[in-house]
Design a protein around this motif. Structure first.
Motif, PDB file in Angstrom:
ATOM      1  N   VAL A  20     -18.375 -21.001   5.004  1.00  0.00           N
ATOM      2  CA  VAL A  20     -19.376 -21.827   5.680  1.00  0.00           C
ATOM      3  C   VAL A  20     -19.857 -22.950   4.769  1.00  0.00           C
ATOM      4  N   VAL A  21     -20.173 -22.624   3.525  1.00  0.00           N
ATOM      5  CA  VAL A  21     -20.671 -23.643   2.589  1.00  0.00           C
ATOM      6  C   VAL A  21     -19.611 -24.710   2.331  1.00  0.00           C
ATOM      7  N   LEU A  22     -18.403 -24.276   2.012  1.00  0.00           N
ATOM      8  CA  LEU A  22     -17.337 -25.251   1.742  1.00  0.00           C
ATOM      9  C   LEU A  22     -16.963 -26.025   3.003  1.00  0.00           C
ATOM     10  N   GLY A  23     -16.917 -25.335   4.126  1.00  0.00           N
ATOM     11  CA  GLY A  23     -16.505 -25.982   5.362  1.00  0.00           C
ATOM     12  C   GLY A  23     -17.531 -26.936   5.914  1.00  0.00           C
ATOM     13  N   ILE A  24     -18.744 -26.460   6.127  1.00  0.00           N
ATOM     14  CA  ILE A  24     -19.762 -27.276   6.793  1.00  0.00           C
ATOM     15  C   ILE A  24     -20.431 -28.253   5.833  1.00  0.00           C
ATOM     16  N   ILE A  25     -20.917 -27.746   4.724  1.00  0.00           N
ATOM     17  CA  ILE A  25     -21.713 -28.584   3.823  1.00  0.00           C
ATOM     18  C   ILE A  25     -20.842 -29.546   3.020  1.00  0.00           C
ATOM     19  N   ILE A  26     -19.763 -29.048   2.448  1.00  0.00           N
ATOM     20  CA  ILE A  26     -18.968 -29.886   1.550  1.00  0.00           C
ATOM     21  C   ILE A  26     -17.905 -30.689   2.300  1.00  0.00           C
ATOM     22  N   ASN A  27     -17.199 -30.058   3.242  1.00  0.00           N
ATOM     23  CA  ASN A  27     -16.097 -30.739   3.930  1.00  0.00           C
ATOM     24  C   ASN A  27     -16.459 -31.252   5.316  1.00  0.00           C
ATOM     25  N   ASN A  28     -17.690 -31.032   5.746  1.00  0.00           N
ATOM     26  CA  ASN A  28     -18.172 -31.530   7.031  1.00  0.00           C
ATOM     27  C   ASN A  28     -17.334 -31.044   8.215  1.00  0.00           C
ATOM     28  N   SER A  29     -16.905 -29.791   8.165  1.00  0.00           N
ATOM     29  CA  SER A  29     -16.125 -29.191   9.247  1.00  0.00           C
ATOM     30  C   SER A  29     -17.071 -28.500  10.226  1.00  0.00           C
ATOM     31  N   SER A  30     -16.539 -28.209  11.409  1.00  0.00           N
ATOM     32  CA  SER A  30     -17.333 -27.466  12.384  1.00  0.00           C
ATOM     33  C   SER A  30     -17.146 -25.967  12.129  1.00  0.00           C
ATOM     34  N   LEU A  31     -18.062 -25.191  12.656  1.00  0.00           N
ATOM     35  CA  LEU A  31     -17.993 -23.742  12.490  1.00  0.00           C
ATOM     36  C   LEU A  31     -16.725 -23.177  13.131  1.00  0.00           C
ATOM     37  N   SER A  32     -16.330 -23.732  14.263  1.00  0.00           N
ATOM     38  CA  SER A  32     -15.107 -23.253  14.926  1.00  0.00           C
ATOM     39  C   SER A  32     -13.873 -23.549  14.084  1.00  0.00           C
ATOM     40  N   GLU A  33     -13.848 -24.697  13.410  1.00  0.00           N
ATOM     41  CA  GLU A  33     -12.725 -25.019  12.529  1.00  0.00           C
ATOM     42  C   GLU A  33     -12.642 -24.037  11.364  1.00  0.00           C
ATOM     43  N   ILE A  34     -13.794 -23.641  10.865  1.00  0.00           N
ATOM     44  CA  ILE A  34     -13.835 -22.706   9.734  1.00  0.00           C
ATOM     45  C   ILE A  34     -13.253 -21.361  10.143  1.00  0.00           C
ATOM     46  N   PHE A  35     -13.701 -20.847  11.276  1.00  0.00           N
ATOM     47  CA  PHE A  35     -13.250 -19.521  11.689  1.00  0.00           C
ATOM     48  C   PHE A  35     -11.857 -19.522  12.297  1.00  0.00           C
ATOM     49  N   GLU A  36     -11.304 -20.700  12.581  1.00  0.00           N
ATOM     50  CA  GLU A  36      -9.890 -20.779  12.965  1.00  0.00           C
ATOM     51  C   GLU A  36      -9.008 -20.518  11.747  1.00  0.00           C
ATOM     52  N   SER A  37      -9.571 -20.651  10.572  1.00  0.00           N
ATOM     53  CA  SER A  37      -8.851 -20.389   9.326  1.00  0.00           C
ATOM     54  C   SER A  37      -9.112 -18.962   8.853  1.00  0.00           C
ATOM     55  N   TYR A  38      -9.207 -18.048   9.799  1.00  0.00           N
ATOM     56  CA  TYR A  38      -9.553 -16.663   9.480  1.00  0.00           C
ATOM     57  C   TYR A  38      -8.550 -16.015   8.534  1.00  0.00           C
TER      58      TYR A  38
END
Length: 134
Positions: free
Chosen positions: A21-39
């Motif tokens: 979440v930290v790397l995805g949303i805060i640092i890389n500006n990704s959405s939560l769905s994009e993060i969890f697609e990388s499960y």
């Protein structure tokens, strides 16, 4: 043993999730769905983290068992917290000293893992290590 297992499971599961979440949303500006697609990556982080943490958790268990019940709980937990914090940083240094020696996005990894393990030390009930089982 339950105390050690609780902390180990919390750290190996919560840390990769928080890190994603930290790397995805805060640092890389990704959405939560994009993060969890990388499960798959998160599962791999959990598995690798579990393996690399075994030696540190064995030592953690030895320290926890050696602390006398006559020592106040807060002092035992402080000792375990200091060890836990240092064990995370040492493990990351052994794996890749770049996590520690250069302040980059990689430094977030040991910060999150050490934060989660120290939280675990304080939220779970520390067993009385010197009781005699009959």
């Amino acid at each position: 043993m339950k105390y050690i297992a609780q902390i180990w499971v919390l750290t190996t599961i919560a840390s990769p999730l928080l890190l994603a979440v930290v790397l995805g949303i805060i640092i890389n500006n990704s959405s939560l769905s994009e993060i969890f697609e990388s499960y798959e990556i998160i599962i791999l982080m959990i598995l690798v983290g579990s393996l690399f943490s075994i030696p540190a958790m064995v030592v953690f268990g030895l320290i926890q068992r050696s602390l006398k019940s006559s020592i106040p709980i807060w002092r035992r937990k402080l000792t375990l917290s200091i060890y836990s914090f240092l064990s995370v940083w040492i493990t990351f240094y052994i794996v890749d000293e770049g996590f520690i020696t250069r302040w980059t996005d990689q430094t977030v990894w040991p910060l999150i893992y050490s934060l989660i393990i120290v939280i675990g030390v304080w939220i779970f009930k520390l067993p009385n290590t010197n009781s005699v089982v009959q």
